[in-house]
Design a protein around this motif. Structure first.
Motif, PDB file in Angstrom:
ATOM      1  N   GLU A   1      92.667 100.165  -3.243  1.00  0.00           N
ATOM      2  CA  GLU A   1      93.601 100.353  -4.356  1.00  0.00           C
ATOM      3  C   GLU A   1      92.993  99.866  -5.675  1.00  0.00           C
ATOM      4  OE1 GLU A   1      97.170  98.340  -3.300  1.00  0.00           O
ATOM      5  OE2 GLU A   1      97.775  99.815  -1.779  1.00  0.00           O
ATOM      6  N   ILE A   2      92.306  98.736  -5.616  1.00  0.00           N
ATOM      7  CA  ILE A   2      91.672  98.190  -6.824  1.00  0.00           C
ATOM      8  C   ILE A   2      90.567  99.115  -7.310  1.00  0.00           C
ATOM      9  CG2 ILE A   2      90.192  96.307  -7.660  1.00  0.00           C
ATOM     10  CD1 ILE A   2      91.863  94.412  -5.909  1.00  0.00           C
ATOM     11  N   ARG A   3      89.758  99.608  -6.383  1.00  0.00           N
ATOM     12  CA  ARG A   3      88.669 100.509  -6.773  1.00  0.00           C
ATOM     13  C   ARG A   3      89.226 101.789  -7.406  1.00  0.00           C
ATOM     14  NH1 ARG A   3      83.851  98.516  -5.434  1.00  0.00           N
ATOM     15  NH2 ARG A   3      83.366  97.658  -3.374  1.00  0.00           N
ATOM     16  N   LYS A   4      90.319 102.309  -6.879  1.00  0.00           N
ATOM     17  CA  LYS A   4      90.918 103.515  -7.430  1.00  0.00           C
ATOM     18  C   LYS A   4      91.322 103.287  -8.890  1.00  0.00           C
ATOM     19  CE  LYS A   4      92.695 105.675  -3.198  1.00  0.00           C
ATOM     20  NZ  LYS A   4      93.915 106.019  -2.423  1.00  0.00           N
ATOM     21  N   LYS A   5      91.877 102.117  -9.161  1.00  0.00           N
ATOM     22  CA  LYS A   5      92.274 101.787 -10.535  1.00  0.00           C
ATOM     23  C   LYS A   5      91.050 101.638 -11.436  1.00  0.00           C
ATOM     24  CE  LYS A   5      96.683  99.502  -9.516  1.00  0.00           C
ATOM     25  NZ  LYS A   5      97.431  98.221  -9.623  1.00  0.00           N
TER      26      LYS A   5
ATOM     27  N   ILE B   1      83.011  87.656 -10.657  1.00  0.00           N
ATOM     28  CA  ILE B   1      83.175  88.907  -9.918  1.00  0.00           C
ATOM     29  C   ILE B   1      82.980  90.059 -10.905  1.00  0.00           C
ATOM     30  CG2 ILE B   1      84.662  90.224  -8.354  1.00  0.00           C
ATOM     31  CD1 ILE B   1      84.075  87.339  -7.426  1.00  0.00           C
ATOM     32  N   PHE B   2      82.306  91.118 -10.466  1.00  0.00           N
ATOM     33  CA  PHE B   2      82.109  92.287 -11.321  1.00  0.00           C
ATOM     34  C   PHE B   2      82.294  93.556 -10.508  1.00  0.00           C
ATOM     35  CE2 PHE B   2      77.942  91.719  -9.397  1.00  0.00           C
ATOM     36  CZ  PHE B   2      77.462  93.018  -9.221  1.00  0.00           C
ATOM     37  N   TYR B   3      82.382  94.682 -11.197  1.00  0.00           N
ATOM     38  CA  TYR B   3      82.323  95.977 -10.518  1.00  0.00           C
ATOM     39  C   TYR B   3      81.232  96.809 -11.158  1.00  0.00           C
ATOM     40  CZ  TYR B   3      84.979  98.236 -14.339  1.00  0.00           C
ATOM     41  OH  TYR B   3      85.398  98.734 -15.552  1.00  0.00           O
ATOM     42  N   LEU B   4      80.673  97.711 -10.392  1.00  0.00           N
ATOM     43  CA  LEU B   4      79.551  98.521 -10.857  1.00  0.00           C
ATOM     44  C   LEU B   4      80.032  99.728 -11.661  1.00  0.00           C
ATOM     45  CD1 LEU B   4      77.416  98.559  -7.593  1.00  0.00           C
ATOM     46  CD2 LEU B   4      76.676  97.594  -9.779  1.00  0.00           C
ATOM     47  N   PRO B   5      79.179 100.228 -12.550  1.00  0.00           N
ATOM     48  CA  PRO B   5      79.481 101.515 -13.176  1.00  0.00           C
ATOM     49  C   PRO B   5      79.681 102.558 -12.074  1.00  0.00           C
ATOM     50  CG  PRO B   5      77.625 100.481 -14.271  1.00  0.00           C
ATOM     51  CD  PRO B   5      77.916  99.656 -13.055  1.00  0.00           C
ATOM     52  N   LYS B   6      80.548 103.523 -12.326  1.00  0.00           N
ATOM     53  CA  LYS B   6      80.951 104.495 -11.305  1.00  0.00           C
ATOM     54  C   LYS B   6      79.752 105.203 -10.678  1.00  0.00           C
ATOM     55  CE  LYS B   6      84.277 108.269 -10.663  1.00  0.00           C
ATOM     56  NZ  LYS B   6      85.332 109.080 -11.347  1.00  0.00           N
ATOM     57  N   ASN B   7      78.789 105.625 -11.501  1.00  0.00           N
ATOM     58  CA  ASN B   7      77.654 106.376 -10.958  1.00  0.00           C
ATOM     59  C   ASN B   7      76.787 105.515 -10.036  1.00  0.00           C
ATOM     60  OD1 ASN B   7      76.825 104.887 -13.283  1.00  0.00           O
ATOM     61  ND2 ASN B   7      74.923 106.062 -13.343  1.00  0.00           N
ATOM     62  N   MET B   8      76.721 104.217 -10.324  1.00  0.00           N
ATOM     63  CA  MET B   8      75.925 103.326  -9.467  1.00  0.00           C
ATOM     64  C   MET B   8      76.645 103.052  -8.151  1.00  0.00           C
ATOM     65  SD  MET B   8      74.281 100.573 -12.130  1.00  0.00           S
ATOM     66  CE  MET B   8      73.212  99.919 -10.863  1.00  0.00           C
ATOM     67  N   PHE B   9      77.964 102.862  -8.222  1.00  0.00           N
ATOM     68  CA  PHE B   9      78.708 102.574  -7.004  1.00  0.00           C
ATOM     69  C   PHE B   9      78.691 103.759  -6.045  1.00  0.00           C
ATOM     70  CE2 PHE B   9      82.790 102.756  -4.678  1.00  0.00           C
ATOM     71  CZ  PHE B   9      82.578 101.673  -3.840  1.00  0.00           C
ATOM     72  N   PHE B  10      78.870 104.977  -6.583  1.00  0.00           N
ATOM     73  CA  PHE B  10      78.904 106.166  -5.728  1.00  0.00           C
ATOM     74  C   PHE B  10      77.510 106.721  -5.453  1.00  0.00           C
ATOM     75  CE2 PHE B  10      83.281 106.147  -7.301  1.00  0.00           C
ATOM     76  CZ  PHE B  10      83.979 106.383  -6.120  1.00  0.00           C
ATOM     77  N   GLY B  11      76.531 106.238  -6.167  1.00  0.00           N
ATOM     78  CA  GLY B  11      75.171 106.721  -5.975  1.00  0.00           C
ATOM     79  C   GLY B  11      74.358 105.843  -5.046  1.00  0.00           C
ATOM     80  N   LEU B  12      73.076 105.702  -5.360  1.00  0.00           N
ATOM     81  CA  LEU B  12      72.150 104.987  -4.474  1.00  0.00           C
ATOM     82  C   LEU B  12      71.734 103.621  -5.021  1.00  0.00           C
ATOM     83  CD1 LEU B  12      69.804 107.988  -3.554  1.00  0.00           C
ATOM     84  CD2 LEU B  12      71.634 107.006  -2.146  1.00  0.00           C
ATOM     85  N   GLU B  13      72.434 103.136  -6.030  1.00  0.00           N
ATOM     86  CA  GLU B  13      72.004 101.891  -6.672  1.00  0.00           C
ATOM     87  C   GLU B  13      73.023 100.769  -6.515  1.00  0.00           C
ATOM     88  OE1 GLU B  13      69.841 102.341 -10.525  1.00  0.00           O
ATOM     89  OE2 GLU B  13      70.660 104.373 -10.445  1.00  0.00           O
TER      90      GLU B  13
ATOM     91  N   GLU C   1      92.280  94.611   7.706  1.00  0.00           N
ATOM     92  CA  GLU C   1      92.894  95.883   7.321  1.00  0.00           C
ATOM     93  C   GLU C   1      93.628  95.764   5.988  1.00  0.00           C
ATOM     94  OE1 GLU C   1      96.196  99.043   9.094  1.00  0.00           O
ATOM     95  OE2 GLU C   1      95.224  97.603  10.435  1.00  0.00           O
ATOM     96  N   LYS C   2      94.362  94.677   5.821  1.00  0.00           N
ATOM     97  CA  LYS C   2      95.097  94.452   4.573  1.00  0.00           C
ATOM     98  C   LYS C   2      94.138  94.259   3.400  1.00  0.00           C
ATOM     99  CE  LYS C   2      98.639  91.425   2.574  1.00  0.00           C
ATOM    100  NZ  LYS C   2      99.540  90.271   2.842  1.00  0.00           N
ATOM    101  N   ALA C   3      93.064  93.497   3.627  1.00  0.00           N
ATOM    102  CA  ALA C   3      92.075  93.244   2.567  1.00  0.00           C
ATOM    103  C   ALA C   3      91.383  94.542   2.158  1.00  0.00           C
ATOM    104  CB  ALA C   3      91.050  92.221   3.042  1.00  0.00           C
ATOM    105  N   GLU C   4      91.057  95.378   3.133  1.00  0.00           N
ATOM    106  CA  GLU C   4      90.382  96.641   2.837  1.00  0.00           C
ATOM    107  C   GLU C   4      91.304  97.581   2.057  1.00  0.00           C
ATOM    108  OE1 GLU C   4      87.364  99.564   5.223  1.00  0.00           O
ATOM    109  OE2 GLU C   4      89.206  98.953   6.269  1.00  0.00           O
ATOM    110  N   LYS C   5      92.566  97.642   2.457  1.00  0.00           N
ATOM    111  CA  LYS C   5      93.542  98.481   1.747  1.00  0.00           C
ATOM    112  C   LYS C   5      93.676  98.032   0.299  1.00  0.00           C
ATOM    113  CE  LYS C   5      98.387  99.952   1.933  1.00  0.00           C
ATOM    114  NZ  LYS C   5      99.687  99.815   2.652  1.00  0.00           N
ATOM    115  N   ASN C   6      93.716  96.725   0.098  1.00  0.00           N
ATOM    116  CA  ASN C   6      93.827  96.161  -1.250  1.00  0.00           C
ATOM    117  C   ASN C   6      92.602  96.510  -2.096  1.00  0.00           C
ATOM    118  OD1 ASN C   6      95.113  94.651  -3.256  1.00  0.00           O
ATOM    119  ND2 ASN C   6      94.104  92.767  -2.634  1.00  0.00           N
ATOM    120  N   LEU C   7      91.429  96.406  -1.481  1.00  0.00           N
ATOM    121  CA  LEU C   7      90.183  96.710  -2.179  1.00  0.00           C
ATOM    122  C   LEU C   7      90.141  98.180  -2.599  1.00  0.00           C
ATOM    123  CD1 LEU C   7      87.307  95.939  -3.122  1.00  0.00           C
ATOM    124  CD2 LEU C   7      86.508  96.442  -0.790  1.00  0.00           C
TER     125      LEU C   7
END
Length: 353
Positions: A346-350, A38-50, A338-344
């Motif tokens: 919170e994780i993204r905010k961190k 599992i990975f997360y994207l760099p902030k600019n890619m996640f909020f952008g178009l990539e 709903e619970k899964a989305e709320k959890n996600l």
């Protein structure tokens, strides 16, 4: 283009574990090492178009899912993704503490009956298709339209190739005229000299239809020709499927199947039975167990020591048991989105704070 190396170099990996045969306890000396993560994207890619949902190597035995895509597939009870929630401890290569928020009890539901059972049924259908390919090989030399044509002569039908040879006719000098209200039946005329501009029986070897010609009235009718276009279309499809399969098949795996001589993909069937047994266990114990307890039995299937019909019978029995257990299960019908989305969130905010 994001690569696995990029994810690692930029510390974007949240989870990484050995998967596949080695995590199931079914590895042999020739087994590859499959990895899921599992990975997360760099902030600019996640909020952008990539936005990129997953990254893999060329052979797809190493696959990493973006955390949002991971949650999306968990909510669908995808078997391969649910197994990421319960890897054996000795298979975990890296785990960010943030991943502790994902627990299998928050995602397991009655959907598993359809996803595990449906996937297994698909694999069984593939195995049946492979069985047909092994038992009924298609000759490399491709048949043409003429192989599906016969000449209607008196009360008999004669293969068109034989008839042309007997008459010493060239197929290129034939002219066909479609007969009304008679599917696949054509009046055949012949140009002895070759100056009437008939179009022949077909244009080239890749044609899908016979050729029609403009034939003047009062020309001598030689015979009636029947072209079985339905049979020809079926053959062309089978030919392409078979030789595409030959080109793409895993030769080591195919040779193993040839050696045991049971005319089915034994590795495919081993994992199909394992998947069904895993689904049954989910509904018996309300949890996923990755490492199998019947290694010898499953490797016996992989070795081709089971008869094909016996494996299909076992699969049918497991599907029947799975349906009965699911019907009476205490698991919810669906995961709590709903619970899964709320959890996600919170994780993204961190991750992006």
């Amino acid at each position: 283009m994001i690569t696995i190396d990029f994810l690692k170099q930029n510390n974007l990996i949240l989870f990484e574990a050995i998967s596949g045969s080695k995590s199931f306890g079914l590895a042999t000396e020739n087994s590859d090492t499959d990895i899921k993560g599992i990975f997360y994207l760099p902030k600019n890619m996640f909020f952008g178009l990539e936005y990129i949902p997953q990254v893999s190597n060329e052979t797809n035995d190493i696959v990493y899912y973006e955390i949002g895509r991971f949650v999306e597939l968990l909510l669908k009870n995808n078997p391969n993704i649910l197994e990421i929630l319960a890897p054996p401890e000795d298979c975990i290569l890296y785990k960010n503490p943030i991943m502790d928020k994902f627990r299998q009890e928050n995602f397991l539901s009655k959907l598993c009956r359809d996803t595990f059972g449906g996937y297994a049924s698909t694999q069984i259908q593939k195995a049946r298709g492979l069985n047909k390919k092994i038992v009924n090989p298609v000759e490399k030399e491709r048949k043409g339209i003429l192989d599906f044509c016969v000449i209607l002569e008196d009360s008999n039908s004669i293969p068109a190739k034989d008839w042309l040879k007997k008459k010493n006719f060239l197929k290129e000098n034939c002219g066909l005229v479609k007969m009304p209200n008679s599917k696949g039946v054509f009046a055949l005329f012949y140009d002895e000299i070759g100056n009437k501009n008939y179009n022949g029986i077909h244009k080239n070897e890749d044609s899908n239809e016979v050729s029609l010609s403009s034939v003047p009235k009062n020309e001598k009718l030689e015979a009636y020709l029947f072209f079985n276009q339905d049979a020809y279309s079926t053959y062309c499809k089978s030919y392409k499927e078979y030789w595409d399969w030959v080109e793409k098949r895993n030769e080591d795996r195919y040779n193993t199947n040839q050696k045991h001589g049971k005319n089915y993909d034994s590795k495919n069937m081993m994992h199909t039975i394992r998947l069904l047994q895993s689904a049954v266990n989910i509904f018996k114990n309300n949890k996923i167990e990755i490492r199998v307890k019947n290694r010898d039995e499953l490797l016996d299937i992989k070795a081709g020591n089971w008869d094909y019909d016996d494996l299909l019978l076992l699969a049918d029995q497991l599907i029947e048991e799975l349906n009965l257990l699911a019907k009476n299960s205490s698991l919810p019908d669906f995961p709590d989105k709903e619970k899964a989305e709320k959890n996600l969130i919170e994780i993204r905010k961190k991750l992006y704070s």
